[in-house]
Motif scaffolding. Sequence first.
Motif, PDB file in Angstrom:
ATOM      1  N   GLU A  67       0.594  12.147  -9.786  1.00 26.64           N
ATOM      2  CA  GLU A  67      -0.041  13.454  -9.579  1.00 26.64           C
ATOM      3  C   GLU A  67       0.897  14.587  -9.983  1.00 26.64           C
ATOM      4  N   GLN A  68       2.165  14.453  -9.645  1.00 30.50           N
ATOM      5  CA  GLN A  68       3.140  15.498  -9.959  1.00 30.50           C
ATOM      6  C   GLN A  68       3.544  15.495 -11.430  1.00 30.50           C
ATOM      7  N   HIS A  69       3.458  14.334 -12.058  1.00 31.03           N
ATOM      8  CA  HIS A  69       3.833  14.183 -13.466  1.00 31.03           C
ATOM      9  C   HIS A  69       2.720  13.422 -14.188  1.00 31.03           C
ATOM     10  N   PRO A  70       1.610  14.089 -14.477  1.00 33.37           N
ATOM     11  CA  PRO A  70       0.445  13.406 -15.070  1.00 33.37           C
ATOM     12  C   PRO A  70       0.752  12.625 -16.343  1.00 33.37           C
ATOM     13  N   ARG A  71       1.760  13.051 -17.091  1.00 32.92           N
ATOM     14  CA  ARG A  71       2.081  12.325 -18.323  1.00 32.92           C
ATOM     15  C   ARG A  71       2.669  10.948 -18.036  1.00 32.92           C
ATOM     16  N   LEU A  72       3.065  10.698 -16.788  1.00 31.23           N
ATOM     17  CA  LEU A  72       3.580   9.382 -16.403  1.00 31.23           C
ATOM     18  C   LEU A  72       2.497   8.473 -15.832  1.00 31.23           C
TER      19      LEU A  72
ATOM     20  N   ALA B 177       1.425   6.902  -6.743  1.00 30.56           N
ATOM     21  CA  ALA B 177       0.301   7.783  -7.088  1.00 30.56           C
ATOM     22  C   ALA B 177       0.718   9.249  -6.971  1.00 30.56           C
ATOM     23  N   ARG B 178       1.543   9.569  -5.990  1.00 29.81           N
ATOM     24  CA  ARG B 178       2.051  10.945  -5.851  1.00 29.81           C
ATOM     25  C   ARG B 178       2.904  11.342  -7.056  1.00 29.81           C
ATOM     26  N   ILE B 179       3.711  10.408  -7.524  1.00 31.90           N
ATOM     27  CA  ILE B 179       4.517  10.681  -8.717  1.00 31.90           C
ATOM     28  C   ILE B 179       3.594  10.993  -9.897  1.00 31.90           C
TER      29      ILE B 179
ATOM     30  N   LYS C 141       2.147   4.977 -16.827  1.00 26.28           N
ATOM     31  CA  LYS C 141       3.331   4.138 -16.652  1.00 26.28           C
ATOM     32  C   LYS C 141       3.610   3.818 -15.183  1.00 26.28           C
ATOM     33  N   ILE C 142       2.656   4.078 -14.300  1.00 31.48           N
ATOM     34  CA  ILE C 142       2.956   3.899 -12.874  1.00 31.48           C
ATOM     35  C   ILE C 142       3.281   2.452 -12.517  1.00 31.48           C
ATOM     36  N   ALA C 143       2.749   1.503 -13.269  1.00 31.25           N
ATOM     37  CA  ALA C 143       3.047   0.101 -12.972  1.00 31.25           C
ATOM     38  C   ALA C 143       4.540  -0.202 -13.116  1.00 31.25           C
ATOM     39  N   LEU C 144       5.261   0.574 -13.917  1.00 30.74           N
ATOM     40  CA  LEU C 144       6.714   0.370 -14.036  1.00 30.74           C
ATOM     41  C   LEU C 144       7.405   0.508 -12.684  1.00 30.74           C
ATOM     42  N   PHE C 145       6.874   1.374 -11.855  1.00 33.31           N
ATOM     43  CA  PHE C 145       7.491   1.614 -10.550  1.00 33.31           C
ATOM     44  C   PHE C 145       7.203   0.496  -9.552  1.00 33.31           C
ATOM     45  N   TYR C 146       6.244  -0.359  -9.853  1.00 31.91           N
ATOM     46  CA  TYR C 146       5.919  -1.450  -8.945  1.00 31.91           C
ATOM     47  C   TYR C 146       7.051  -2.470  -8.833  1.00 31.91           C
TER      48      TYR C 146
ATOM     49  N   PRO D  78       0.808  -1.228   0.000  1.00 36.49           N
ATOM     50  CA  PRO D  78       0.000   0.000   0.000  1.00 36.49           C
ATOM     51  C   PRO D  78       0.843   1.281   0.000  1.00 36.49           C
ATOM     52  N   GLU D  79       1.918   1.309   0.765  1.00 34.99           N
ATOM     53  CA  GLU D  79       2.747   2.519   0.812  1.00 34.99           C
ATOM     54  C   GLU D  79       3.383   2.810  -0.551  1.00 34.99           C
TER      55      GLU D  79
END
Length: 154
Positions: A78-83, A74-76, A86-91, A67-68
């Motif tokens: 929010e700060q970089h909507p064009r990403l 999610a904060r990333i 691609k948030i799953a890459l950070f998982y 969860p953390e």
Amino acid sequence: MTCGDNVCLTTVTDSEFVPGTVVLLESFLRHNPWFRGRIVIIHDDLPEPARRRLLEFPNLQLQSVAPELKIRVARIAEQHPRLAHKIALFYSIESFNLRAYARLLKVDSDVMCMRDASSLLDMDGALLCAPDVTFYRNQVRDLDTYSRQDAAIA
């Protein structure tokens, strides 16, 4: 060391990329018959049909993204909507929580294995990384959009 059961193969997937993950696992196991370790699939809420398909593989464990980490990613976004797409890459950062293994091999789910990978697990070093396709195409990633661009332009 490679033949032991204290080795882990891990990847990240989502419901749309389960077929690619299946190709990764099928090809890895075909070319690495010595592998007796654990397979850990990191995911964010896979639907039941995808879970059932992946659990057909031996020694496979499904692990939800912490969860953390989801909050931070999610904060990333929010700060970089064009990403955001691609948030799953950070998982894949979740791989660093897999500490119960002597060796861990994190492979992207869009990889098809063509040879034995035991030499990768026998290499010295605490963290060994391989570049993605952009490197081999003489490209770099834009820091804001993560899009590929020619290295000469950057």
